[in-house]
Design a protein around this motif. Structure first.
Motif, PDB file in Angstrom:
ATOM      1  N   VAL A 122       0.836  -1.205   0.000  1.00 16.97           N
ATOM      2  CA  VAL A 122       0.000   0.000   0.000  1.00 16.97           C
ATOM      3  C   VAL A 122       0.868   1.250   0.000  1.00 16.97           C
ATOM      4  CG1 VAL A 122      -0.361   0.322   2.491  1.00 16.97           C
ATOM      5  CG2 VAL A 122      -2.194   0.907   0.879  1.00 16.97           C
ATOM      6  N   GLN A 123       2.050   1.147   0.591  1.00 19.63           N
ATOM      7  CA  GLN A 123       2.944   2.312   0.579  1.00 19.63           C
ATOM      8  C   GLN A 123       3.502   2.576  -0.813  1.00 19.63           C
ATOM      9  OE1 GLN A 123       5.499   3.136   4.249  1.00 19.63           O
ATOM     10  NE2 GLN A 123       5.485   0.904   4.109  1.00 19.63           N
ATOM     11  N   HIS A 124       3.789   1.513  -1.548  1.00 16.95           N
ATOM     12  CA  HIS A 124       4.415   1.692  -2.864  1.00 16.95           C
ATOM     13  C   HIS A 124       3.410   1.817  -4.000  1.00 16.95           C
ATOM     14  CE1 HIS A 124       8.697   1.201  -1.886  1.00 16.95           C
ATOM     15  NE2 HIS A 124       8.274   0.440  -0.901  1.00 16.95           N
ATOM     16  N   PHE A 125       2.248   1.167  -3.829  1.00 14.15           N
ATOM     17  CA  PHE A 125       1.329   1.074  -4.972  1.00 14.15           C
ATOM     18  C   PHE A 125      -0.053   1.659  -4.697  1.00 14.15           C
ATOM     19  CE2 PHE A 125       4.393  -2.353  -5.324  1.00 14.15           C
ATOM     20  CZ  PHE A 125       4.862  -2.185  -6.613  1.00 14.15           C
ATOM     21  N   GLY A 126      -0.337   2.010  -3.443  1.00 15.35           N
ATOM     22  CA  GLY A 126      -1.705   2.406  -3.132  1.00 15.35           C
ATOM     23  C   GLY A 126      -2.566   1.151  -3.028  1.00 15.35           C
ATOM     24  N   GLY A 127      -3.796   1.230  -3.512  1.00 16.34           N
ATOM     25  CA  GLY A 127      -4.683   0.065  -3.427  1.00 16.34           C
ATOM     26  C   GLY A 127      -4.197  -1.071  -4.302  1.00 16.34           C
ATOM     27  N   VAL A 128      -4.299  -2.284  -3.780  1.00 14.39           N
ATOM     28  CA  VAL A 128      -3.913  -3.475  -4.555  1.00 14.39           C
ATOM     29  C   VAL A 128      -4.948  -4.564  -4.290  1.00 14.39           C
ATOM     30  CG1 VAL A 128      -1.413  -3.030  -4.541  1.00 14.39           C
ATOM     31  CG2 VAL A 128      -2.464  -4.270  -2.636  1.00 14.39           C
ATOM     32  N   PRO A 129      -4.993  -5.597  -5.126  1.00 11.40           N
ATOM     33  CA  PRO A 129      -5.921  -6.704  -4.848  1.00 11.40           C
ATOM     34  C   PRO A 129      -5.591  -7.358  -3.507  1.00 11.40           C
ATOM     35  CG  PRO A 129      -5.089  -6.842  -7.106  1.00 11.40           C
ATOM     36  CD  PRO A 129      -4.283  -5.784  -6.407  1.00 11.40           C
ATOM     37  N   ILE A 130      -6.626  -7.629  -2.735  1.00 12.93           N
ATOM     38  CA  ILE A 130      -6.418  -8.308  -1.443  1.00 12.93           C
ATOM     39  C   ILE A 130      -6.734  -9.794  -1.624  1.00 12.93           C
ATOM     40  CG2 ILE A 130      -7.120  -8.444   0.978  1.00 12.93           C
ATOM     41  CD1 ILE A 130      -7.836  -5.510   0.871  1.00 12.93           C
ATOM     42  N   VAL A 131      -5.744 -10.611  -1.408  1.00 12.99           N
ATOM     43  CA  VAL A 131      -5.930 -12.063  -1.502  1.00 12.99           C
ATOM     44  C   VAL A 131      -5.776 -12.631  -0.100  1.00 12.99           C
ATOM     45  CG1 VAL A 131      -5.097 -14.193  -2.585  1.00 12.99           C
ATOM     46  CG2 VAL A 131      -4.924 -12.016  -3.809  1.00 12.99           C
TER      47      VAL A 131
END
Lengths: 1101, 577
Positions: free
Chosen positions: B148-157
């Motif tokens: 989240v720090q590097h990419f913001g929102g990401v898929p949550i698995v």
């Protein structure tokens, strides 16, 4: 038995007598008598003798004699017998006519080995190509694979390595899989095995290649890429007369040498290239023309002098000028001395050898009343062209069959092969040709120099050197690299015939393969120099595989109907164990024989794997009047590689054939045979690893918690447990045609194969497991093709026979679907729907930026571009503009200078980008393959030539990559013609430093020290090694002599044939590397093209 | 013949007895099936170790994701790792470093999900399994925290993937932060994890620290002021569980004392002795921490340590140090020793200072004083302290201008980059491993991911952003400064900072946490990325280089193109790419 035979003879005689009776009573005309013999003067019994155009006919008796009444002297007597060419003679005035029948080369009675049985070629419904023992032995090749090349249309065989014991790529009717190619199935004497490399070609009876699905479906699960049925020699027939033992010897010795060497640079050409590679833009004039200097002359030439100018202000360093700098002749570096003396080292010769080839095979075969036997022993040696490359093989063969009683027969065969390979050093082979002519192999005392192009060797005191590359001769000398292999193939069978026409046969076929691969490198080798210690690695493999086939055969002939049914139950189990150990630093240099003494055991590993297969199969052949034929097969296979719910697959097929020539309306004089065939079938593949459907604890990781190490294990990946058989369906339409007394034969097929549910690696979403790949049944590939083979007997007289065979095959491969249909391209793997598997993709090279005028449509707004005369230019996108010099445009639009490569701006947007300016540049599949062979027999002499062609294919050549690459400037290259702009400094062929007076135009870029990759940038680097490697290769020219029988009988020899053979005498190609056949091989595997001269003997007692 | 028939009959009889399905179940003798092994207690434990080990690829290799494209580091003899990450202009969605990092995070998530999957099936000590479950949940959320720090929102698995999965939509930043915070708060409150663990296991003090950071980051990123107070409270909770900054900065970073520092809350663990005892090759299990941030010091036989020749401390960093700050000496190899001063380049004794009496009889080949101690007078004093060793020393001050190792004047940046400048810049000692042999991946120092020194600065930043309590801000910043200046003889007023603002906190973080793995995320969080690169990154072009083809700034990393291509959810790319 003897009684039965006699009875048969009596019956036959009675029958013949009856025929005589009939013929003599109805007509009372000219009685013609005679004898029918074959070319070896053996009588032919049971041959048909007819008076042409009438219904009068008879058969020859046991001694080949006949008697027939002809209506008139103009009657024509025609004699025919299966397996021989028919013959006709006009009665004329004679009452005695003797016929000598010639053997029919394209015999319809030829028996073809199909899966789990044999069949007369005439009755065949599928597409099967066959190669006879003669064709194999005559090639004189070291491997069976090579001898098969070009023999069967649609079967593409390519040598992929020039090293001793090197391998072959084989493809039957195109690529069926994307990614994981299983290759064809090899069946040797009924046993499915993984390769046929260990067989001695002299022990091969015949090879039959099952091509269409109706033929291969009997092998169901593993046959989607075709089946190669190899029959090794064995005793002939059971229940025949006792024959005396025949002792045969087939052997040859030969010498192989390198030939057709590429045009490598001479020393001076190399220096010129090297000089150019050091030129740098002195100041940028801003218009893209080059204003180069070479600031680094000292480095260029590896000299320790400062060049001086001659009267014309030209720097001079040529042979005539050395004494200017070194009046006393001292102080020259070794390279200077070599250049001054015009002396060069021929590394090509230093690393290669004249290689010996030999093959000797002795066999004994014969039969008693109830048994037959065949024993053989063979020895083969096949040296490679590189130093220390050598393969040795011993083959032992035993086959015995016996009729135990009326109902039971049994037999066994055993084929044992022990192979020893030595390969010298792969690094040495890879680097061998990379040494330029001024690399100095040995010092003044004759010792090999470790870095022959290093500063020490060259006598440089400034650190100038060509390369720190290790001497390939040292690598070759200090490396032991090889393998020992033992293969044992065997089978034991018991056949039980309880009632007539019904046979139960059970066969157990064990297969053992053991091998030891070893590698030892001394401290003084490329790979060990930095560590300074030696290393050794041993890998052993222990494979055991058994197949148990239980077969039921029933045949029935009722009137015009004939049936043949086969049922099969088969089990197969395969187990393999590997053990590898790798250690470093052996105090006593015991190489790989004392692995325990390694100071460091770097790794040791062992592995066990197994798989099993259970199969049921059935086949039904039906023929009506020999005219209409139907074959239906089905096979069901269960594989341990798939999970329980998915493991069974069934593979049905059906085929029909119509022998039109048997129809009354096609009874003509000229047509001997016309058969149309149509087949459809399904075959499959389980080409995944054992245990591919479950994860195991592997993937070792370590994690320390404080002072203690934690051993970590995780699952070895993500698996798809729902994978199942991939299936290939194929429709084939074929025609067999034979005419003019079988002097013209054509076999042709068209087919379409569709492989669906291909087992392919599939990437999951990155977020699903972190870049995991699983195997899935996705993807669809089709192959459509056409094959034809034409045999002709062009001339046929008593003394002279001239035959020709031409074959041609073309196949179009196409990816129909990827990943279940959502995706049309996969750039990572270069798979495109609608294109073949195996395409080359990249930027488009479009020649060199020259100083010639050019008219272009501007791709973008260009302002401030300086022209040659100092004026500036401003133009808008879409303007059509003429520039006096192409470089003005290319520099303004793309920043490319004169002599740089032009990469095509496909979308004309003024920039070369990876996503917009790449396209498919070529395909790896040939547009066609073909072969031509011809043989001429004159009296006792025979002469034959075979040639093979593979046309219209591209290859990414590691050879071109290195030897036409611009990145290296210290080592050998091809002597290629590159562009040289006017005005740049050059080294002339006299060794002077001069200035290029006029532009030298060429198709390839100018090498410089500017920008990346020797001035050619990165785009060019991606594509220059993609070349068309089409070739026509004359594989053999053979001249043989059969010693006349008269001379032999005294020696007790029944047959003696002597021959001389030249392998690979000519190659026609535009490919400039070693041999186009292995243009795609890695540099350590692809070596020089070779030619082999052999002398051989075939001898029978 | 009857005999033969009899044998055939027996064979057929046997055959029919033999079940085909059994025959078709292949036995795997050299590997154990996952379902069998990981459900045993011992097997499950190896799986947990496996999950912990997935932290290593993130931090044990390149430092490009944490240090490139910031104010503190610049090129050396070689370019900064990954030019695109450093200059932003060339940062594109196919950047391989970004793709590797993103992928490695999801590899870690899969490993932790695998632990949780088998946790429900394992037969063994239930308390232990619960504990390991909590550890795995912590680690899983930690990977999301990096993402989240590097990419913001990401898929949550959240589930172990053991089937084909291609449709995974991006969650919003909020959802990812919520997931992280919920998980960590739940295991903080409801697990039996220990309060503290110096051996590398997840502990509650570390969870407090990371919760503070997560709230702090979420406060900035989601513009939610309420989060800052929560962040401060968690930071204070972590501080309360510790013993303060009792060790000196030098003791903290002195080699071979890993696992003894009360200050360290969570660190990726490495241990040479037990690794080698387990038969692991040195470079197969080490990290390359000590290899980065160093100018080239010669080859294998020259006696100095192996360095990347890249990621050198920037002039900006050097000029932040103030007289009396012990962190300069503890962070840099001020004096580089050799055994033969007339052949100083080839007779290095890099690790000599770590051995008691190890420098006796040696010469100082190079001396790299801080800017404030590099006047001729200072140097003369320094030489006079040990004339035998120091008379012929080449002194290269860490300021601008300075001199080249060949003793010609040059700028600081030229000393970093020009003319193949080995020895031009002082080397970083924080991660030195004197037991290592020459080469990359041979460092067995732990990689510290959380320590109290940072916790205080987190608390300070949180209070600053929460507003209204400058006292606490200053108090926490000065705890860190107190340790730095301990023993300097300076009075607190001489080094303390009052009225600290965000730039002050970032300066303090630079001094305290230099070369640790925080700078890029610090600048991004505090929205200083563009400003500091423009001001201080010598290899950064112009502000426009931050702007992508869409006209927006590249404030996050690009979602790797490969990930977008393989995911059928049609996920959006980040701004700027």
């Amino acid at each position: 038995m003897r009684i039965k035979e006699n009875l048969f003879k009596q019956k036959l005689l009675l029958f013949i007598a009856f025929l005589f009776f009939l013929s003599s009573n109805i007509w009372a005309q000219i009685i013609v008598t005679g004898t029918v013999v074959d070319t070896e003067n053996q009588s032919v019994a049971g041959a048909n003798v007819v008076v042409k155009g009438t219904t009068i006919g008879t058969m020859t008796d046991i001694d080949g004699k006949f008697s027939i009444s002809a209506p008139s002297s103009s009657s024509v007597i025609a004699v025919s017998f299966i397996g021989f060419l028919p013959q006709e003679i006009v009665v004329g005035n004679s009452t005695v006519l003797n016929f000598t029948l010639q053997t029919d080369a394209t015999v319809l009675s030829e028996v073809v080995v199909i899966g789990y049985g044999t069949m007369k070629k005439a009755d065949l419904t599928g597409s099967v190509g066959s190669i006879s023992t003669n064709a194999i032995v005559a090639k004189g090749t070291a491997t069976l694979m090579e001898s098969m090349q070009g023999e069967v249309p649609g079967v593409s065989i390519t040598q992929n390595s020039s090293r001793a014991g090197g391998g072959f790529d084989i493809q039957i009717r195109g690529i069926q899989s994307i990614g994981n190619s299983a290759g064809p199935l090899y069946v040797v004497d009924g046993l499915v095995i993984s390769h046929i490399q260990m067989l001695n070609p002299a022990d091969i009876e015949r090879v039959d290649i099952l091509k269409d699905a109706s033929s291969t479906a009997i092998y169901g699960s593993r046959a989607s890429e075709g089946v190669i049925m190899v029959t090794t020699k064995s005793g002939k027939g059971l229940g025949m007369k006792a024959t005396k033992p025949v002792i045969s010897y087939d052997g040859y010795v030969g010498m192989r040498q390198k030939t057709r060497m590429p045009d490598f640079q001479t020393g001076m050409e190399f220096m010129q290239y090297r000089f150019a590679r050091y030129t740098q833009a002195a100041s940028n004039p801003g218009d893209g023309s080059l204003n180069y200097i070479n600031p680094n002359t000292r480095l260029v030439l590896l000299l320790n002098y400062v060049p001086i100018l001659d009267a014309n202000s030209i720097q001079q360093v040529g042979p005539d000028y050395w004494n200017i700098y070194y009046p006393s002749g001292t102080g020259m570096s070794n390279v200077e001395r070599l250049m001054a003396d015009g002396e060069e080292y021929n590394w090509m010769d230093l690393v290669t050898q004249k290689a010996i080839q030999q093959n000797h095979y002795i066999s004994v075969s014969g039969s008693t009343d109830n048994s037959n036997y065949h024993f053989g022993i063979g020895y083969q040696q096949d040296e490679g062209i590189f130093l220390k490359d050598n393969e040795n093989r011993i083959n032992l063969k035993a086959a015995i069959q016996t009729q135990i009683n009326k109902m039971i027969a049994a037999g066994m065969s055993l084929n044992l092969a022990r192979t020893t390979d030595e390969w010298g050093s792969d690094t040495g082979a890879d680097q061998a040709f990379y040494c330029n002519p001024y690399f100095i192999p040995r010092d003044s005392e004759g010792n090999l120099i470790f870095q022959p192009g290093g500063q020490g060797a060259l006598g440089s005191t400034t650190g100038g050197q060509f390369s720190s590359q290790v001497n390939p001769l040292i690598d070759m000398e200090n490396t032991i690299n090889g393998a020992q292999k033992l293969n044992i193939l065997g089978n034991v069978y018991l056949a039980f015939t309880p009632i007539k026409n019904l046979t139960l046969k059970t066969t157990l076929s064990p297969n053992i393969a053991q091998s030891k691969d070893f590698l030892y490198e001394q401290a003084l080798t490329s790979s060990r120099q930095s560590k300074g210690t030696d290393r050794a690695e041993v890998e052993t493999l222990n494979m055991f595989d058994w197949t148990w086939d239980n077969q039921l055969n029933y045949s029935l002939n009722v009137g015009d109907h004939s049936f043949n049914a086969m049922g099969l139950f088969s089990m197969n189990k395969y187990t393999r164990e590997n053990f590898d150990i790798y250690g470093e630093d052996f105090p006593a240099n015991t190489t790989f024989y004392d692995m325990g003494s390694a100071a460091v055991v770097v790794s040791s590993a062992s592995l066990y794997t197994e798989h099993s297969l259970v199969s049921y199969a059935g086949r039904l052949n039906y023929a009506y009047k020999g005219k209409y034929m139907v074959t239906a097969t089905v096979r069901a296979d269960g594989s341990s590689r798939f999970k329980e719910d998915y493991r069974w697959g069934s593979f049905p097929s059906a085929a029909i054939a119509w022998r039109a020539s048997e129809e009354n309306f096609l009874q003509t004089n000229w047509l001997n045979d016309l058969k149309l065939r149509l087949s459809y079938g399904v075959s499959g593949n389980n080409n995944v690893n054992d245990y591919a459907t479950s994860t195991v604890a592997s993937s070792i990781e370590y994690y320390a918690f404080g002072p203690s190490i934690g051993y970590g294990l995780g699952p070895n990946g993500i698996v798809n447990s729902a994978i199942q058989w991939e299936k290939t369906s194929e429709i084939d339409f074929g025609a067999d045609f034979s005419a003019f007394e079988n002097r013209v034969n054509i076999v042709t097929d068209v087919y379409k194969k569709v492989s669906d549910g291909l087992l392919m690696d599939r990437k999951l979403a990155v977020e699903a497991g972190g870049g995991a790949t699983v195997i899935d049944n996705i993807g669809k590939v089709s192959n459509t093709g056409f094959e034809i083979m034409l045999n002709t007997v062009n001339v046929k007289t008593r003394d002279l026979i001239w035959k020709t065979t031409i074959s041609f095959a073309t196949n179009k491969n196409s990816i129909e679907e990827l990943y279940g249909g959502d995706v049309t391209e996969d750039l990572g793997n270069l798979w495109f729907v609608g294109q073949p598997v195996g395409v080359f993709y990249g930027y488009v090279y479009d020649g060199v930026v020259t100083d010639k005028p050019i008219t272009v449509t501007l791709p973008k707004d260009i302002t401030g571009a300086h022209l040659k005369d100092g004026t500036t230019f401003s133009g808008a996108m879409g303007d059509v503009v003429t520039f006096d010099h192409a470089y003005e445009y290319y520099y303004a639009a793309y920043g490319w200078t004169e002599g740089s490569p032009i990469m095509k701006d496909l979308n004309n947007d003024g920039a070369i980008t990876g996503d917009k300016d790449r396209k498919i540049l070529g395909i790896a599949e040939p547009s066609w393959t073909g072969s031509f062979s011809t043989s001429l027999t004159y009296k006792n002499w025979d002469f034959s030539v075979t040639a093979y062609a593979k046309q219209g294919f591209m290859v990414k050549s590691p050879f071109i990559n290195r030897y036409m690459g611009y990145s290296d400037r210290g080592r050998m290259h091809l002597n290629w013609d590159y562009y040289i702009p006017a005005g740049v400094p050059i080294l002339t062929s006299e060794g002077k430093v001069s200035v290029q007076q006029e532009t030298h135009y060429a198709d390839l870029p100018y090498p410089t020290n500017a920008v990346g990759n020797g001035g050619t940038g990165t785009f060019y680097r991606d594509v220059y090694d993609l070349v068309d490697a089409s070739y026509v290769k004359v594989k053999n020219i053979t001249l043989g002599y059969t010693v006349p029988q008269k001379l032999l009988t005294r020696l007790g020899v029944s047959d003696l044939h002597l021959y001389a053979n030249i392998l690979n005498p000519f190659v026609f190609t535009k490919y400039v590397g070693f041999d186009p056949e292995w243009a795609g091989a890695s540099r350590s595997q692809g070596g020089p093209s070779t030619v082999t001269y052999q002398f051989g003997i075939n001898l029978k007692f | 013949m009857k005999k033969i028939l009899f044998i055939v009959a027996i064979l057929i009889g046997l055959l029919t007895q033999y079940s085909c399905e059994d025959f078709l179940d292949a036995e795997n003798k050299s590997k154990v099936d996952s379902d069998i092994y990981f459900t045993t207690e011992a097997g499950f434990e190896t799986l947990v170790n496996f999950a912990y080990a997935k932290l290593k690829p993130l931090y044990g290799g390149t430092i490009a994701m944490f240090s490139s494209g910031t104010d503190l580091y610049n090129a050396g003899r070689g370019d900064m790792p990954d030019v695109g990450l450093h200059n932003y202009k060339d940062l594109v969605s196919t950047n391989s470093t970004v793709e590797t990092f993103y992928t490695d995070c999801y590899i870690g998530i899969q490993a932790t999900n695998c632990v949780l999957y088998y946790a429900d099936k394992v037969i063994g000590d239930e308390d232990l399994v619960e504990l390991r479950k909590a550890e795995a949940r912590f680690l899983r959320a930690y990977f999301y925290y990096e993402l989240v720090q590097h990419f913001g929102g990401v898929p949550i698995v959240k589930d172990y993937v053991n089937q084909i999965l291609v449709d995974l939509p991006r969650a919003s930043k909020e959802d990812v932060f919520n997931f992280i915070i919920d998980e960590w708060e739940d295991i903080l409150n409801n697990s039996s994890l220990p309060d503290k663990d110096l051996q590398g296991r997840v502990n509650k003090q570390a969870i407090n620290h990371f919760l503070a950071k997560a709230y702090l980051t979420a406060g900035w990123d989601l513009d939610n002021p309420a989060y800052f107070t929560t962040a401060a409270i968690y930071a204070e909770a972590a501080i309360a569980m510790g013993t303060g900054l009792d060790e000196t900065f030098e003791q903290l970073w002195w080699p071979s004392k890993d696992n003894t520092h009360q200050e360290v809350l969570f660190a990726i663990q490495y241990d040479r002795a037990s690794s080698i005892a387990a038969g692991i090759v040195e470079e197969d299990n080490g990290n390359n921490q000590q290899f980065w941030y160093g100018q080239y010091l010669g080859g294998a036989d020259q006696g100095y340590k192996y360095t990347s020749s890249t990621a050198l401390p920037s002039l900006r960093l050097m000029m932040l140090f103030q007289p009396g700050d012990s962190r300069y000496k503890a962070s840099f190899m001020e004096e580089l020793y050799c055994s033969n001063i007339s052949d100083r380049l080839l007779t290095g004794k890099y690790y000599a200072p770590y051995i008691t009496g190890g420098t006796a009889g040696l010469f100082v080949a190079f001396y790299y004083p801080p800017w404030y101690a590099s006047d001729p007078a200072d140097i003369a004093v320094w030489r006079a302290e040990d004339p035998a060793a120091r008379t012929q020393t080449i002194v290269i001050p860490m300021k601008d201008p300075t001199i080249h190792p060949d003793e010609l004047p040059c700028t600081y940046y030229e000393a970093c980059t020009v003319g193949n400048a080995p020895f031009g810049i002082t080397n970083v000692t924080k991660f030195d491993d004197p037991e290592s042999t020459f080469g990359a991946n041979k460092c067995y120092r732990d990689i510290v991911l959380a320590r109290l020194g940072e916790t205080y600065l987190v608390a300070a930043e949180a209070w600053l952003k929460a507003g209204g309590n400058q006292t606490k801000v200053d108090q926490y910043v000065n705890v860190v400064r107190e340790r730095a200046f301990r023993g300097s003889g300076l009075a607190p007023a001489d080094y303390q900072i009052m009225g600290a603002d965000i730039d002050d906190i970032l300066e303090e973080r630079a001094l305290e946490l230099a070369f640790e793995k925080f700078r890029w995320t610090d600048l991004r969080r505090t929205q200083k990325l563009v400003e500091y690169n423009v001001l201080y990154n010598p290899e950064f072009g112009e502000e426009a280089d931050f702007t992508g083809p869409d006209g927006k700034q590249k404030l996050y990393r690009p979602i790797p193109q490969a990930a977008l291509n393989l995911n059928t959810a049609g996920n959006a790319q980040n701004d700027g790419y």
